[in-house]
Design an enzyme around this catalytic site. Sequence first.
Site, mmCIF file in Angstrom:
data_model
loop_
_atom_site.group_PDB
_atom_site.id
_atom_site.type_symbol
_atom_site.label_atom_id
_atom_site.label_comp_id
_atom_site.label_asym_id
_atom_site.label_seq_id
_atom_site.Cartn_x
_atom_site.Cartn_y
_atom_site.Cartn_z
ATOM 1 N N ARG A 265 74.660 32.451 41.247
ATOM 2 C CA ARG A 265 75.166 32.121 39.920
ATOM 3 C C ARG A 265 75.177 33.353 39.008
ATOM 4 O O ARG A 265 75.836 33.339 37.959
ATOM 5 C CB ARG A 265 74.371 31.000 39.268
ATOM 6 N N PRO B 77 54.737 31.055 52.038
ATOM 7 C CA PRO B 77 53.827 30.819 50.916
ATOM 8 C C PRO B 77 53.005 32.068 50.561
ATOM 9 O O PRO B 77 52.463 32.189 49.484
ATOM 10 C CB PRO B 77 52.898 29.708 51.439
ATOM 11 N N ASP C 50 71.079 32.428 29.777
ATOM 12 C CA ASP C 50 70.113 31.584 30.483
ATOM 13 C C ASP C 50 68.769 31.574 29.782
ATOM 14 O O ASP C 50 68.384 32.545 29.150
ATOM 15 C CB ASP C 50 69.851 32.193 31.866
ATOM 16 N N GLU D 208 53.460 26.244 61.872
ATOM 17 C CA GLU D 208 52.406 26.860 61.049
ATOM 18 C C GLU D 208 52.804 28.261 60.609
ATOM 19 O O GLU D 208 52.053 28.921 59.923
ATOM 20 C CB GLU D 208 51.101 26.929 61.858
#
Length: 252
Positions: free
Chosen positions: A160, A94, A175, A122
């Site tokens: 992709r 994160p 895209d 954690e």
Amino acid sequence: TGIPNGMGFTVLTLFPELITSFFNHGIIGRAMEKKLIVGDTINIRDFTLDRHKSVDDKPYGGGCGMVMTPEPLFRAIDEARSRRGNARVLLMSPQGKPFDQSRAREFAAAGENLIFVCGRYEGIDERVYHGEVDEEISIGDYVMTGGELAAMVIVDAVTRLLPGVLGGESSAELDSFENHRLEHAHYTRPFEFEGMTVPEVLLSGNHGEIEKWRRSSSLKRTFIKRPDLFHKETLSAEEKACLKIWCRELEA
Ligand SMILES: CN(C)c1cccc(CNc2ccc(C(N)=O)cn2)c1
């Protein structure tokens, strides 16, 4: 990409079956079969040396939760590096640098093999980060129970874009996010459904008009759904004119 048997993706995880399932389905599975990518997993637990095969321990300084110990991670990363040269070690976290479409394009173009470190608990001991990790990456501002989904998101978005993966049926160049605009609306049969029909221009066969309608659709959807994207790219004269007409219609 200068890699003989496709771009390599190695995922270090405590739950390899989560990853192998992802590698064996859909467009990713077909890219594997076609050897456009080589995907494999390493179970971090296989690199523990103690009888209990422990991969985590209590945090120094106290506090709740557990931290992944450095030794098994170091050994697993070294094993991953030994499998393929020219590799970049990415820690899913994160706290990482935000991943987006332009980053996906960079990874696809660089042709480096990617090694994903998926933490649980954690987090991981800081010394792994400083010793073995090239880059810490986040797929968004939220915390998950592990880094595996983040690794799969990145493998999917990068794969992709590799030549030959999407084939003819669709192309990554068109895209959404390619030019900081969302994709235009899509329609298929039946012509009328629940009382709603398809814009006539799309059945006209007039490709100039169809392309114009699609650029307008993409512009309107970006304006409505993601106006923040406009700050990334200035509006062309045609786009300004289109929005002005559209706004007048809305006022009328
Ligand atoms: C510091 N560290 C390695 C770490 C700390 C907490 C949780 C985890 C695992 N959970 C994750 C991983 C990535 C993302 C994301 N947003 O990409 C979200 N959650 C890892």
